[in-house]
Write a protein that holds these residues in place. Sequence first.
Motif, PDB file in Angstrom:
ATOM      1  N   MET B   1       0.835  -1.212   0.000  1.00  0.00           N
ATOM      2  CA  MET B   1       0.000   0.000   0.000  1.00  0.00           C
ATOM      3  C   MET B   1       0.863   1.251   0.000  1.00  0.00           C
ATOM      4  SD  MET B   1      -3.310  -0.682   0.216  1.00  0.00           S
ATOM      5  CE  MET B   1      -4.495  -0.067   1.371  1.00  0.00           C
ATOM      6  N   THR B   2       0.579   2.112  -0.957  1.00  0.00           N
ATOM      7  CA  THR B   2       1.364   3.339  -1.016  1.00  0.00           C
ATOM      8  C   THR B   2       0.543   4.534  -0.561  1.00  0.00           C
ATOM      9  OG1 THR B   2       0.718   3.490  -3.304  1.00  0.00           O
ATOM     10  CG2 THR B   2       2.908   2.620  -2.870  1.00  0.00           C
ATOM     11  N   VAL B   3      -0.606   4.223   0.054  1.00  0.00           N
ATOM     12  CA  VAL B   3      -1.474   5.319   0.470  1.00  0.00           C
ATOM     13  C   VAL B   3      -0.807   6.125   1.581  1.00  0.00           C
ATOM     14  CG1 VAL B   3      -3.673   5.893   1.540  1.00  0.00           C
ATOM     15  CG2 VAL B   3      -3.532   4.074  -0.139  1.00  0.00           C
ATOM     16  N   ALA B   4      -0.793   7.441   1.391  1.00  0.00           N
ATOM     17  CA  ALA B   4      -0.229   8.312   2.414  1.00  0.00           C
ATOM     18  C   ALA B   4      -1.111   8.249   3.651  1.00  0.00           C
ATOM     19  CB  ALA B   4      -0.146   9.740   1.908  1.00  0.00           C
ATOM     20  N   THR B   5      -0.530   7.893   4.766  1.00  0.00           N
ATOM     21  CA  THR B   5      -1.312   7.806   5.992  1.00  0.00           C
ATOM     22  C   THR B   5      -1.041   9.028   6.844  1.00  0.00           C
ATOM     23  OG1 THR B   5      -0.855   5.471   5.859  1.00  0.00           O
ATOM     24  CG2 THR B   5      -1.948   6.239   7.839  1.00  0.00           C
ATOM     25  N   PRO B   6      -2.015   9.940   6.958  1.00  0.00           N
ATOM     26  CA  PRO B   6      -1.765  11.126   7.767  1.00  0.00           C
ATOM     27  C   PRO B   6      -1.592  10.734   9.224  1.00  0.00           C
ATOM     28  CG  PRO B   6      -3.848  11.288   6.536  1.00  0.00           C
ATOM     29  CD  PRO B   6      -3.388   9.877   6.468  1.00  0.00           C
TER      30      PRO B   6
ATOM     31  N   ARG C  19      -3.310  15.997  -4.236  1.00  0.00           N
ATOM     32  CA  ARG C  19      -2.125  16.473  -3.537  1.00  0.00           C
ATOM     33  C   ARG C  19      -1.990  15.778  -2.187  1.00  0.00           C
ATOM     34  NH1 ARG C  19      -1.571  22.807  -2.915  1.00  0.00           N
ATOM     35  NH2 ARG C  19      -3.337  22.605  -4.308  1.00  0.00           N
ATOM     36  N   GLU C  20      -3.159  15.467  -1.588  1.00  0.00           N
ATOM     37  CA  GLU C  20      -3.148  14.865  -0.259  1.00  0.00           C
ATOM     38  C   GLU C  20      -2.817  13.375  -0.309  1.00  0.00           C
ATOM     39  OE1 GLU C  20      -5.602  16.636  -1.506  1.00  0.00           O
ATOM     40  OE2 GLU C  20      -5.776  18.427  -0.256  1.00  0.00           O
ATOM     41  N   GLY C  21      -2.834  12.788  -1.494  1.00  0.00           N
ATOM     42  CA  GLY C  21      -2.552  11.371  -1.606  1.00  0.00           C
ATOM     43  C   GLY C  21      -3.366  10.754  -2.723  1.00  0.00           C
ATOM     44  N   VAL C  22      -3.376   9.417  -2.744  1.00  0.00           N
ATOM     45  CA  VAL C  22      -4.070   8.726  -3.820  1.00  0.00           C
ATOM     46  C   VAL C  22      -5.402   8.206  -3.301  1.00  0.00           C
ATOM     47  CG1 VAL C  22      -3.925   6.849  -5.484  1.00  0.00           C
ATOM     48  CG2 VAL C  22      -1.849   8.046  -4.779  1.00  0.00           C
ATOM     49  N   LYS C  24      -8.224   5.633  -4.048  1.00  0.00           N
ATOM     50  CA  LYS C  24      -8.531   4.496  -4.919  1.00  0.00           C
ATOM     51  C   LYS C  24     -10.038   4.409  -5.050  1.00  0.00           C
ATOM     52  CE  LYS C  24      -4.285   2.226  -3.945  1.00  0.00           C
ATOM     53  NZ  LYS C  24      -3.559   0.996  -3.674  1.00  0.00           N
ATOM     54  N   ARG C  62      -9.915  14.455 -14.667  1.00  0.00           N
ATOM     55  CA  ARG C  62      -8.621  14.619 -14.024  1.00  0.00           C
ATOM     56  C   ARG C  62      -8.809  15.014 -12.565  1.00  0.00           C
ATOM     57  NH1 ARG C  62      -5.001  18.399 -17.771  1.00  0.00           N
ATOM     58  NH2 ARG C  62      -7.029  19.285 -18.165  1.00  0.00           N
ATOM     59  N   LEU C 292      -8.700   8.425   1.634  1.00  0.00           N
ATOM     60  CA  LEU C 292      -7.247   8.519   1.494  1.00  0.00           C
ATOM     61  C   LEU C 292      -6.568   7.472   2.367  1.00  0.00           C
ATOM     62  CD1 LEU C 292      -6.715  12.353   1.641  1.00  0.00           C
ATOM     63  CD2 LEU C 292      -6.022  10.863  -0.218  1.00  0.00           C
ATOM     64  N   ASP C 293      -7.322   6.930   3.308  1.00  0.00           N
ATOM     65  CA  ASP C 293      -6.711   6.087   4.335  1.00  0.00           C
ATOM     66  C   ASP C 293      -7.583   4.855   4.516  1.00  0.00           C
ATOM     67  OD1 ASP C 293      -5.104   5.226   6.329  1.00  0.00           O
ATOM     68  OD2 ASP C 293      -5.950   6.553   7.869  1.00  0.00           O
ATOM     69  N   VAL C 294      -7.680   4.045   3.456  1.00  0.00           N
ATOM     70  CA  VAL C 294      -8.552   2.878   3.495  1.00  0.00           C
ATOM     71  C   VAL C 294      -7.922   1.824   4.407  1.00  0.00           C
ATOM     72  CG1 VAL C 294      -9.635   1.103   2.092  1.00  0.00           C
ATOM     73  CG2 VAL C 294      -9.337   3.393   1.184  1.00  0.00           C
TER      74      VAL C 294
END
Lengths: 328, 373, 335
Positions: B1-6, C19-22, C24, C62, C292-294
């Motif tokens: 997982m490459t998801v940025a974790t805040p 910008r904050e992340g990916v 999915k 986009r 962003l944080d699954v």
Amino acid sequence: MWKFLLQRLLLFIPTFLVISVITFVLIQAPPGDYISSYATQLEASGEEASEALLIALRKRYGLDQPVYVQYVKWLWGIFTRLDFGHSMQWNRPVGDLIWDRLAWTVVISFLTIIFTWILAFPIGIYSATHQYSGFDYSFTFLGFVGAGIPDFLLALVLMWLGFAFFGLDMGGLFSEAFRDAPWSWAKFVDMLKHLWVPVVVLSVSSTAGLIRTMRANLLDELRKPYVITARAKGMTEWHLVLKYPVRVALNPFISGIAYVLPQLVSGTTIISIVLSLPTTGPVQIRSLMSQDMYLAGSIFLLLASLTILGTFISDILLAVVDPRIRLE
Amino acid sequence: MTVATPQKSAETSLYTASQWQLMWWRFSRHRVAVVSLVLLVFAYATALFAEVVSPHDPNRFSSSWVLAPPMRLHFTRDGSFHLRPYVYGLTSARDEETLAMVVVPDETQVHPIRFWVKGDPYTLWGRFDSDLHLFGIDAWEEQPLFLMGADDLGRDLFSRIMFGARISLSIGLLGVGFSLLFGVVLGGISGYYGGLVDVIIQRIIELLRSLPTIPLWLTLVVILPPHWSALRIYFGITLILSLIGWTGMARVVRGRFLALREEDFIMAARLANAPQMRIIMRHMVPSFTSHLIAQMTLAVPGMILGETALSFLGLGLQPPVVSWGVLLQGAQNLRSVVLAPWLLLPGLFVVAVVLAFNFAGDGLRDAADPYAI
Amino acid sequence: MDPGILIDIQHLHTNFYLREGVVKAVNGASLTIAKGRTLGVVGESGCGKSVTAQSILQIVPRPGRIESGDILLHIAEGDLDETINITDLNPGDPLMRDIRGSRISMIFQEPMTSFSPVHTVGNQLEETIKLHQPEHRDEAPTRVLDMLRRVGIANPERNVESYPHQLSGGMRQRAMIAMALMLEPSLLIADEPTTALDVTTEAQILALMRDMQSELHMAIMFITHDLGVIAEMADDVVVMYLGRVVEKAPVRAIFHSPKHPYLQALLESIPRIQKRTGARLQAIEGIVPNPLDVPPGCPFHLRCPDFIPGVCDEVVPADTTVDEGHTVACHLYTD
């Protein structure tokens, strides 16, 4: 549509009247009048200004009458004979002095608007469709810089650079040889060689503004669902952008004329001093300083009418391109 | 997982941050805007301490130094580098081509630049007498320091620009202050009451905005009585400049008022029977202050440019008052610019300040609505 | 490929690079759309149902992008019988543009903003023909009138000259449907087409869509968050949660024997007239996690009443067939 136009046209008349009143009040407001400043001038040069002469002069120019009589007479002359009164300083009818100059102001402003559009339109579209690209960033930055440089300063710097490095005199609209020559092809070409300087100088800041407007509008429009609809229909990206969002983004662009025109007329006034152009600017300043009231007042009235006419034209164009306004 | 974790803590602080904190975070992401803001603070501080910062009295003139060119700062002497810069003195010489007297550098005189040197006496803010200047050269009395050259009366342009900053920069703020006053009052009335009042005020705004500004200003400036003191003229011109400026402010205020009137939280406050004044002050004003600040920042350049243009034309502030526009009067004709291009330098300061305000204002406008995406 | 299948989506991943992340948005979804049938896609907002639809047409806005997976489109027309993998195509590919609007078309939630405000309805409808059948451009005006009549727009001669803002909401959605059906596509994607309409208009539009479907024998991918509409419209149903398909079944099975705890909870949260008066309406515990944080493992485990520690929060459940045409992605049903 016609109702809308008529409405706008009818609005133009009271606006004109309001401006004429404001103008007249402003012109009357400074203490003293042309005769008193003339008297001071005479005294300064050592001559005696007799009381009788001053009274006679006042009578001749109608300055002894009540202000509202002067105003009504002035306005009546404008409406019936297109007579803008008499310039006391030049001792000539105001009309003779300003029509040429007003025409130049209009020509320069008009050319600048055209030039601005030619530049701002494609750049704005490209910037919006390529948001955050290097091109977009550089034009956004250039736009900021362009909007931050006062036009008269730009004119000065251009003049200086032209003179210091190329030995060119970029001022005026004609070379020495053509100044008083009758119109000919050669004179026209000579004029074009001079005319680009004020047009470029004036368009820098308005182009910067219009690019930003176009870019911002288009960015808003590109996010609208109808763009997705068009895309889902199978249109090519360019065809789609030009047919839909650009068309919609055109509205604020057109209404932009309404505020660009006053800015241009304003800019022409000041750069004409620097570039010694035969527009209304230099005459207005001189007439204001010598309290040549009809001349100063008429110039302001005409310039204001010109910009309000611009608002009117942009309203019409807007109604033509936007059915939501036309069919209201 | 490459998801940025805040980070958990970062996330909570994001949700608990106040509106102003969020705005600041957003603003600080605009690096250009932050740099611009720092530059502006620096510029205003300099203007505030113009007497100390400038090496000379702005009115100290001398026929020997007419149109003296800017002195270059030198760091190397006899091939070695020195941290303390020095300048060469000036001397008069005859131009071999034009046979006119010109001022040229004289390499035999070496003047190191020092901090806190004695110079022309001054009274800071009409209170503190001193003769200490932030920097200068020891031989200031015989040999003035011309960092940016001298004008046609042999006065130090750098010192004059510093004093000009005081007028030009303050006119920007004061003009925006006036505009804010008119704009908030009239825009507020327009947006809050609506109806006929709104229509009339909107018509006035439309009319004012469709007039060409410089011709209008020129016409208005002539009204100011010539016998007025410099201070009164200064206020008069500021008022004239804000005559157009308030319309922009009023539009923002009215627009926000109209939009906020429809918002649920205003409706909720109304249903909770909150008094009208409380709704305005407690709910509406805080939610558009940020927009107003951005709008104000973006309005300052217009004021500064307006003053510069009017003074440049000779119809604004008059010498001996020093403003950047007044200084640019010296560069009005091509001949003097060709002879002494440094007379254009005040223009550079105008451009720098205007750009800084525009960048900072743009950053603030983006940050003004920290809850938007 | 099964000849009855029109679209076969396998392990689709569509990401948004913010910008904050990916994000999915679609995270390995697989589903099939059968020819001439209606597939209902249900899920809360942000579950990836719209993005799945946009991926089929390659119109993901986009900064979104199809990352991997296959979208197979089966074309069988007379002698022609081929399968195109849409994910192999570029969004700007001429073949892709050819598919959009003619083989697959789409209608949207907001008929007002989905039409350009400054072009007439007729202009926007004719465009579809002009784009895909330039040789028939002369017939375009009559075909538009004909289609407008078929979708039940009164006085089409006048309305074709109208601008979108002059039509009512229901009329606009009818015009939208007319535009989408202009070239008789084999699939109509309807992205919450009735959410912005009132209940009576909704019923009319749904009826219209069913009528047009039986007339044109097209498949419909019906996206909604409204289970009531699903019950009315769908033949087959797909339930999505956080970018994944958690359950697939024929519509009866969805309502009669829901398997996934999420679907069960969803059905529990619908108020019913006959059942259990006096009982409290059940809401699903918790909120949808930050996209962003699954969380790892099953995307629903944080809110699941049947959460199995050490399993659900570690392993992504695979599809398990529980009945004919009924699959569920849940550890409760794996052996």
